[in-house]
Design a protein around this motif. Structure first.
Motif, PDB file in Angstrom:
ATOM      1  N   GLY A 111       0.794  -1.225   0.000  1.00 61.39           N
ATOM      2  CA  GLY A 111       0.000   0.000   0.000  1.00 61.39           C
ATOM      3  C   GLY A 111       0.829   1.279   0.000  1.00 61.39           C
ATOM      4  N   ASP A 112       2.152   1.169   0.280  1.00 58.49           N
ATOM      5  CA  ASP A 112       2.985   2.381   0.233  1.00 58.49           C
ATOM      6  C   ASP A 112       3.200   2.790  -1.225  1.00 58.49           C
ATOM      7  OD1 ASP A 112       3.334   2.545   2.963  1.00 58.49           O
ATOM      8  OD2 ASP A 112       5.081   1.219   2.948  1.00 58.49           O
ATOM      9  N   ARG A 113       3.372   4.089  -1.425  1.00 58.42           N
ATOM     10  CA  ARG A 113       3.622   4.564  -2.782  1.00 58.42           C
ATOM     11  C   ARG A 113       5.109   4.796  -3.020  1.00 58.42           C
ATOM     12  NH1 ARG A 113       0.147   5.139   0.351  1.00 58.42           N
ATOM     13  NH2 ARG A 113       0.420   7.376   0.647  1.00 58.42           N
ATOM     14  N   VAL A 114       5.514   4.509  -4.269  1.00 54.55           N
ATOM     15  CA  VAL A 114       6.890   4.757  -4.697  1.00 54.55           C
ATOM     16  C   VAL A 114       6.807   5.498  -6.029  1.00 54.55           C
ATOM     17  CG1 VAL A 114       9.041   3.668  -5.462  1.00 54.55           C
ATOM     18  CG2 VAL A 114       7.767   2.673  -3.550  1.00 54.55           C
ATOM     19  N   VAL A 115       7.396   6.679  -6.107  1.00 52.11           N
ATOM     20  CA  VAL A 115       7.414   7.401  -7.382  1.00 52.11           C
ATOM     21  C   VAL A 115       8.667   6.989  -8.148  1.00 52.11           C
ATOM     22  CG1 VAL A 115       7.852   9.694  -8.386  1.00 52.11           C
ATOM     23  CG2 VAL A 115       5.941   9.364  -6.811  1.00 52.11           C
ATOM     24  N   ILE A 116       8.482   6.695  -9.431  1.00 53.87           N
ATOM     25  CA  ILE A 116       9.604   6.282 -10.286  1.00 53.87           C
ATOM     26  C   ILE A 116       9.751   7.354 -11.370  1.00 53.87           C
ATOM     27  CG2 ILE A 116      10.447   4.479 -11.851  1.00 53.87           C
ATOM     28  CD1 ILE A 116       8.670   2.471 -10.275  1.00 53.87           C
ATOM     29  N   TYR A 117      10.873   8.027 -11.358  1.00 53.61           N
ATOM     30  CA  TYR A 117      11.125   9.113 -12.327  1.00 53.61           C
ATOM     31  C   TYR A 117      12.420   8.736 -13.035  1.00 53.61           C
ATOM     32  CZ  TYR A 117      11.936  14.043 -13.802  1.00 53.61           C
ATOM     33  OH  TYR A 117      12.143  15.205 -14.513  1.00 53.61           O
ATOM     34  N   MET A 118      12.278   7.961 -14.087  1.00 45.78           N
ATOM     35  CA  MET A 118      13.472   7.370 -14.700  1.00 45.78           C
ATOM     36  C   MET A 118      13.419   7.425 -16.219  1.00 45.78           C
ATOM     37  SD  MET A 118      14.153   3.991 -12.405  1.00 45.78           S
ATOM     38  CE  MET A 118      15.936   3.946 -12.330  1.00 45.78           C
ATOM     39  N   PRO A 119      14.582   7.407 -16.834  1.00 43.89           N
ATOM     40  CA  PRO A 119      14.614   7.281 -18.291  1.00 43.89           C
ATOM     41  C   PRO A 119      14.344   5.832 -18.689  1.00 43.89           C
ATOM     42  CG  PRO A 119      16.843   7.355 -17.420  1.00 43.89           C
ATOM     43  CD  PRO A 119      15.919   7.493 -16.247  1.00 43.89           C
ATOM     44  N   MET A 120      14.503   5.531 -19.951  1.00 44.93           N
ATOM     45  CA  MET A 120      14.176   4.190 -20.458  1.00 44.93           C
ATOM     46  C   MET A 120      15.330   3.213 -20.207  1.00 44.93           C
ATOM     47  SD  MET A 120      11.175   3.835 -21.899  1.00 44.93           S
ATOM     48  CE  MET A 120      11.298   2.873 -23.392  1.00 44.93           C
ATOM     49  N   VAL A 121      15.475   2.841 -18.955  1.00 40.23           N
ATOM     50  CA  VAL A 121      16.536   1.886 -18.572  1.00 40.23           C
ATOM     51  C   VAL A 121      15.866   0.654 -17.962  1.00 40.23           C
ATOM     52  CG1 VAL A 121      18.377   3.580 -18.222  1.00 40.23           C
ATOM     53  CG2 VAL A 121      16.770   3.126 -16.349  1.00 40.23           C
ATOM     54  N   PRO A 122      16.535  -0.521 -18.029  1.00 38.38           N
ATOM     55  CA  PRO A 122      15.913  -1.734 -17.505  1.00 38.38           C
ATOM     56  C   PRO A 122      15.533  -1.605 -16.030  1.00 38.38           C
ATOM     57  CG  PRO A 122      18.071  -2.237 -18.494  1.00 38.38           C
ATOM     58  CD  PRO A 122      17.855  -0.767 -18.626  1.00 38.38           C
ATOM     59  N   GLU A 123      16.326  -0.825 -15.290  1.00 36.50           N
ATOM     60  CA  GLU A 123      16.056  -0.677 -13.854  1.00 36.50           C
ATOM     61  C   GLU A 123      14.673  -0.069 -13.596  1.00 36.50           C
ATOM     62  OE1 GLU A 123      18.861   0.092 -15.385  1.00 36.50           O
ATOM     63  OE2 GLU A 123      20.469  -0.966 -14.331  1.00 36.50           O
ATOM     64  N   ALA A 124      14.155   0.675 -14.548  1.00 36.54           N
ATOM     65  CA  ALA A 124      12.811   1.247 -14.371  1.00 36.54           C
ATOM     66  C   ALA A 124      11.773   0.119 -14.360  1.00 36.54           C
ATOM     67  CB  ALA A 124      12.515   2.245 -15.493  1.00 36.54           C
ATOM     68  N   VAL A 125      11.968  -0.866 -15.225  1.00 37.50           N
ATOM     69  CA  VAL A 125      11.044  -2.018 -15.253  1.00 37.50           C
ATOM     70  C   VAL A 125      11.192  -2.818 -13.957  1.00 37.50           C
ATOM     71  CG1 VAL A 125      10.481  -4.168 -16.460  1.00 37.50           C
ATOM     72  CG2 VAL A 125      11.163  -2.141 -17.770  1.00 37.50           C
ATOM     73  N   PHE A 126      12.448  -3.025 -13.535  1.00 32.85           N
ATOM     74  CA  PHE A 126      12.656  -3.775 -12.290  1.00 32.85           C
ATOM     75  C   PHE A 126      11.976  -3.042 -11.119  1.00 32.85           C
ATOM     76  CE2 PHE A 126      17.045  -4.912 -14.255  1.00 32.85           C
ATOM     77  CZ  PHE A 126      16.417  -5.716 -15.182  1.00 32.85           C
ATOM     78  N   ALA A 127      12.061  -1.719 -11.145  1.00 34.61           N
ATOM     79  CA  ALA A 127      11.482  -0.933 -10.051  1.00 34.61           C
ATOM     80  C   ALA A 127       9.961  -1.119 -10.001  1.00 34.61           C
ATOM     81  CB  ALA A 127      11.834   0.543 -10.224  1.00 34.61           C
ATOM     82  N   MET A 128       9.321  -1.095 -11.166  1.00 31.53           N
ATOM     83  CA  MET A 128       7.863  -1.279 -11.194  1.00 31.53           C
ATOM     84  C   MET A 128       7.500  -2.659 -10.633  1.00 31.53           C
ATOM     85  SD  MET A 128       7.339   0.346 -15.001  1.00 31.53           S
ATOM     86  CE  MET A 128       5.577   0.243 -15.226  1.00 31.53           C
ATOM     87  N   LEU A 129       8.242  -3.660 -11.081  1.00 33.00           N
ATOM     88  CA  LEU A 129       7.919  -5.031 -10.656  1.00 33.00           C
ATOM     89  C   LEU A 129       8.304  -5.299  -9.203  1.00 33.00           C
ATOM     90  CD1 LEU A 129       8.833  -6.620 -14.060  1.00 33.00           C
ATOM     91  CD2 LEU A 129       6.601  -6.837 -12.953  1.00 33.00           C
ATOM     92  N   ALA A 130       9.355  -4.629  -8.721  1.00 30.59           N
ATOM     93  CA  ALA A 130       9.730  -4.798  -7.304  1.00 30.59           C
ATOM     94  C   ALA A 130       8.623  -4.225  -6.418  1.00 30.59           C
ATOM     95  CB  ALA A 130      11.065  -4.109  -7.021  1.00 30.59           C
ATOM     96  N   CYS A 131       8.048  -3.106  -6.838  1.00 28.16           N
ATOM     97  CA  CYS A 131       6.912  -2.545  -6.090  1.00 28.16           C
ATOM     98  C   CYS A 131       5.761  -3.539  -6.105  1.00 28.16           C
ATOM     99  CB  CYS A 131       6.448  -1.223  -6.717  1.00 28.16           C
ATOM    100  SG  CYS A 131       7.609   0.117  -6.476  1.00 28.16           S
ATOM    101  N   ALA A 132       5.449  -4.064  -7.296  1.00 31.33           N
ATOM    102  CA  ALA A 132       4.339  -5.020  -7.416  1.00 31.33           C
ATOM    103  C   ALA A 132       4.581  -6.228  -6.511  1.00 31.33           C
ATOM    104  CB  ALA A 132       4.198  -5.469  -8.865  1.00 31.33           C
ATOM    105  N   ARG A 133       5.832  -6.655  -6.426  1.00 31.00           N
ATOM    106  CA  ARG A 133       6.170  -7.817  -5.595  1.00 31.00           C
ATOM    107  C   ARG A 133       5.819  -7.568  -4.130  1.00 31.00           C
ATOM    108  NH1 ARG A 133       9.163 -11.867  -7.282  1.00 31.00           N
ATOM    109  NH2 ARG A 133       9.868 -13.347  -5.690  1.00 31.00           N
TER     110      ARG A 133
END
Ligand code: COA
Ligand code: AMP
Length: 635
Positions: A111-133
């Motif tokens: 339920g916590d929020r994480v803002v992701i402000y990133m360019p098109m790097v793989p770590e941005a995808v990992f960040a989205m999925l780590a939040c989902a996890r």
């Protein structure tokens, strides 16, 4: 093959809940849902109530367990650095688990929020999925937005953490992200606990001691320690993410997408609408900051067990108009999804499509276009150059997947140029006049969707149920207002003609002219202003501003105009593409004081227009025509 579309659509019409219960078999549930649709819950009902699930599990872990561990999950191709990185599903899981562990150590949980402000790097995808996890809610902010826009989103989402990077790359330029982030945090009332910063070798940034955390170091530590973080069970109805999109004021709308319905809708669309099989390579040339990027760079392809391509580059200039053909042939892409503006850009540099022949595109089956109106000329050019079906589909950030489409997976229907196809299961489209009465087929009107919206659509706006009701549900009771105007023809094909609000579509990017007007009005010399969207050959639309200065202002108008342009870039960001503002003596208005933006747009676009009966002073439109002509517009 005859299309099964009508049969499938009718099966949904006959029994929507049975249809969506069937589609839900496509994903893994930790606990089955109690009800397919709980009509009593939420603003208009909630899908898969009581079900427990995890989106990261479905997008990653289950493929690792199910025999895809060594299949490429993500191919990152950077046209700027020339580096191609491939991550198998097993490798991607390791990255996500390590990052989830970093987030967890920082206190990020369900339920916590994480803002992701990133360019098109793989770590941005990992960040989205780590939040989902973790069951945390991510909110990705497009890199082309400036500090002020980022601050607005931080204040609304109140994130525990921001994940960002030192810089982004644009043709011939390195863009520093960190100063924009620091500026946003200085502006925002809500202060995130920490920032996790990915350093990039193209431009390293200063780190604030005790506040900024080095992304790579932190992840490496967790990886080395063998950290394990299990997928956290969340309710199907819990939010997966909030994505801010332009509303009719400067305050963007936080569009929520939940976990369960979102997964079901995307998985269904990959197979049936995009006609892609697990294991195939899918490429969405968008940005993770947009809805298309969320749904079709990240969640759709991964939920379906595909390989997704993430491209850091532009269709032209990185290095030339063949960049897309190189990516398709090099990675064996079967389907590409992008905005029509991409093809207008390529066509502009390679009008005869000669560069296509230099590449082996034998794997390539379909081109999908969305995000803005696909003009028939562009579609025909793409068909002739690529020799594959070119499929337009229509949707919104709010729906998360197409409302209308030509469902390739069910068998292609005839393509009608200028139409983004027919309604997908879940969508009962009606066209209403302003009084809310249905209009005959072939008549232009307000395009609305009968409630309830299907799984995957927004259940509400973040912390703003009342705004959701007012903005979308109040005007036409029982329906969701798309704010698009259109026509449904005799065969049930939709044609989208215009927005009914102040939203414009610039290079496939959704922007609010109202938000730009709010910025113009802050200039100390500006008494009144208006911003309209005018036609542009490359970007579809671009904004154009008009300002009326306070009486007695004697400064050079050219200088004021330059300042106003700079102000929009500073407050909203370069993505606004706001380059022209014209100083005029007065704005054309109705007698009740409404600015005649529509008429100004028609004059600028050389469209037929008639003098509005309610106009205050007809001479003003003549002045506008002259002011535009002086800039070479509308002549
Ligand atoms: N971070 C920082 N700045 C960004 C950015 C990002 N992620 N993305 C774009 N910008 C900047 C650009 O550098 C440009 O700045 P400038 O005014 O200083 O030149 C400005 O924002 C406008 O960018 P854009 O609208 O993308 O125009 P462009 O001229 O750079 O490129 C296209 C034009 C058509 C090639 C490009 O818009 C494109 O590839 N569009 C694809 C469509 C798309 O992705 N749509 C999303 C929904 S499907
Ligand atoms: P976004 O929320 O950024 O996806 O923008 C949604 C808006 O873009 C829609 O309401 C339409 O105005 C426009 N749009 C998206 N796809 C199409 C399409 N295929 N044809 C016409 N307009 C489109």
């Amino acid at each position: 093959m005859a299309s099964r579309y009508h049969e499938i659509y009718q099966s949904w019409q006959r029994d929507p809940e049975a249809f969506w219960a069937g589609a839900a078999q496509g994903i893994d549930w930790i606990k089955p849902f109690d009800k397919v649709l709980d009509t009593e819950a939420g603003v208009y009902g909630q899908w898969y109530a009581g079900g427990l699930c995890n989106t990261c599990w479905n997008a990653v872990d289950r493929h690792v367990e199910g025999g895809r561990a060594d299949q490429a999950a993500l191919i990152h191709d950077s046209a700027y650095t020339g580096v191609i990185q491939k991550f198998t599903y097993a490798e991607m899981k390791r990255e996500i688990v390590a990052l989830a562990s970093v987030l967890k150590n920082q206190g990020v949980g369900k339920g916590d929020r994480v803002v992701i402000y990133m360019p098109m790097v793989p770590e941005a995808v990992f960040a989205m999925l780590a939040c989902a996890r973790l069951g945390a809610i991510h909110s990705v902010v497009f890199g082309g937005f400036a500090s002020n826009e980022l601050a607005t989103r931080i204040d609304d989402a109140k994130p525990k953490l921001v994940i960002s990077a030192a810089c982004g790359l644009e043709p011939g330029r390195v863009l520093a992200y960190k100063p924009l982030l620091d500026g946003a945090i200085a502006l925002s009332r809500h202060k995130p606990d920490h920032c996790l910063i990915l350093q990039r070798e193209q431009l390293r940034c200063d780190m604030k001691e005790g506040y900024d955390i080095d992304f790579a170091d932190a992840v490496a530590r967790e990886r080395a320690a063998g950290a394990n973080v299990d997928c956290v069970p969340v309710l199907a109805t819990d939010p997966l993410y909030v994505l801010y999109t332009s509303g009719t004021t400067g305050q963007p709308k936080g569009v929520i997408h939940d976990n369960g319905g979102h997964m079901v809708a995307l998985k269904w669309s990959m197979e049936n609408e995009y006609g892609v099989k697990p294991g195939e390579v899918f490429w969405s040339a968008s940005d993770i900051g947009w809805a298309v990027g969320h749904s079709y760079i990240v969640y759709g392809p991964l939920l379906h067990g595909c390989t997704t391509v993430m491209f850091e580059g532009k269709p032209v200039g990185t290095p030339d108009a063949s960049a897309f053909w190189r990516v398709i042939s090099q990675h064996g892409v079967v389907a590409l999804f992008t905005a029509p503006t991409t093809f207008r850009a390529i066509k502009g540099q390679d009008p005869r499509g000669e560069l296509v022949a230099r590449f082996d595109l034998s794997t390539f089956r379909t081109l999908f276009l969305a995000g803005e109106r696909a003009d028939p000329e562009t579609i025909k050019w793409a068909e002739q150059s690529l020799k594959v079906p070119v499929i337009d589909n229509w949707w919104q950030t709010e729906t998360g997947s197409p409302i209308t489409h030509n469902p390739v997976g069910l068998g292609l229907l005839p393509v009608k140029y200028g139409s983004p196809g027919v309604p997908m299961p879940g969508y009962d489209i009606r066209v209403l006049d302003d009084a809310g009465h249905e209009v005959p087929r072939g008549t232009l009107g307000n395009v609305v969707l009968k409630l309830p919206l299907p799984p995957g659509c927004l259940p509400s706006l973040w912390n703003a149920d009342e705004r959701f009701r007012q903005a979308y549900l109040a005007e036409f009771p029982g329906y969701y207002k798309t704010a698009d105007a259109g026509i449904v023809d005799e065969d049930g094909y939709l044609f989208i003609m215009a927005r009914t609000d102040d939203i414009i579509n610039v290079a496939g990017h959704r922007l609010s002219t109202g938000a730009m007007e709010e910025v113009l009005a802050t200039h100390p010399d500006v008494a009144e202003c208006a911003v309209i969207g005018i036609a542009d050959e490359l970007k579809g639309q671009v904004p154009l501003g008009f300002v009326v200065l306070y009486a007695g202002v004697s400064r050079d108008t050219a200088l004021i105009e330059k300042e106003v342009v700079g102000l929009v870039r500073e407050k909203i960001g370069p993505v606004s593409a706001f380059k022209t503002v014209i100083t005029i003596k007065r704005l054309p208005k109705t007698r009740s004081g409404k600015i005649l933006r529509g008429t100004m747009q028609k004059i600028a676009d050389k469209e037929q227009w008639s003098m509005p009966a309610t106009i205050d002073d007809p001479a003003i439109l003549e002045e506008i025509g002259k002011a535009l002509a002086a800039r070479g517009i509308g002549v």
